[in-house]
Design a protein around this motif. Structure first.
Motif, short mmCIF file in Angstrom:
data_model
loop_
_atom_site.label_atom_id
_atom_site.label_comp_id
_atom_site.label_asym_id
_atom_site.label_seq_id
_atom_site.Cartn_x
_atom_site.Cartn_y
_atom_site.Cartn_z
N SER A 7 51.19 76.04 64.20
CA SER A 7 52.42 75.34 63.83
C SER A 7 52.14 73.94 63.29
O SER A 7 52.72 73.52 62.28
N GLU A 8 51.25 73.23 63.95
CA GLU A 8 50.90 71.88 63.50
C GLU A 8 50.26 71.92 62.11
O GLU A 8 50.59 71.10 61.24
N ALA A 61 52.94 72.69 59.46
CA ALA A 61 53.76 71.51 59.18
C ALA A 61 53.02 70.56 58.25
O ALA A 61 53.59 70.10 57.24
N PRO A 66 53.84 67.23 62.57
CA PRO A 66 54.39 68.21 63.52
C PRO A 66 55.68 67.71 64.19
O PRO A 66 56.61 68.50 64.40
N HIS A 110 58.59 68.13 61.80
CA HIS A 110 58.99 69.54 61.76
C HIS A 110 59.82 69.88 62.99
O HIS A 110 60.87 70.51 62.89
N GLN A 111 59.34 69.47 64.15
CA GLN A 111 60.06 69.76 65.38
C GLN A 111 61.45 69.14 65.35
O GLN A 111 62.42 69.76 65.79
#
Length: 153
Positions: free
Chosen positions: A46-47, A50, A57, A60-61
């Motif tokens: 995920s990181e 992003a 990250p 994105h979160q």
């Protein structure tokens, strides 16, 4: 069945067989460690996704939390709660999101004293792309995660 899924299935079977009187057994530790590793592997994915999309990250979160909050808009306090950060940290993040043209602050339709966060069209496009690859990755990881969850006490 992949090697990861086979390992998870073996851990699940062993965990159920060797757990006695609620004691934590070696297989329980193995299942917990493998579950945590799988989660960390997803977070690393995920990181990287992003960053490849030009976001941090945390950005994105944040935009995912705003989008996931639904209609009515999300306040900075709501965002702080979702990100598990202090209000002032969320405010600084929002400042950076506004500067990057990803979020706008808007007066709430329900209460003019309240400011809500709304995604810009640019943020919507970036988030859709990121969400697509994240959902694909979760679909690939789902069998392993389910097996590992079944292995936990």
């Amino acid at each position: 069945m992949s090697d990861d899924e086979r390992t998870a299935a073996e851990l699940a079977a062993g965990s159920r067989m060797d757990r006695v009187n609620g004691l934590i057994r070696s297989s329980d530790y193995q299942a917990l460690a493998e579950f945590r590793h799988t989660l960390r592997r997803f977070l690393a994915f995920s990181e990287a996704a992003a960053r490849n999309s030009g976001l941090t990250p945390q950005q994105h979160q944040a935009i995912l939390a705003i989008k996931g909050h639904g209609d009515g808009g999300m306040s900075i306090g709501d965002l702080a709660d979702k990100l598990l950060v202090r209000h002032h940290s969320a405010g600084e993040l929002v400042d950076r999101l506004v500067k990057a043209d990803l979020v706008i602050r808007q007066e709430s339709a329900d209460d003019r004293r309240r400011v809500v966060l709304v995604l810009t069209p640019q943020a919507e496009v970036v988030l859709e792309g990121l969400s697509t690859v994240h959902l694909d990755e979760l679909r690939k990881t789902k069998p392993l995660l389910l097996a590992l969850l079944n292995a936990l006490p």
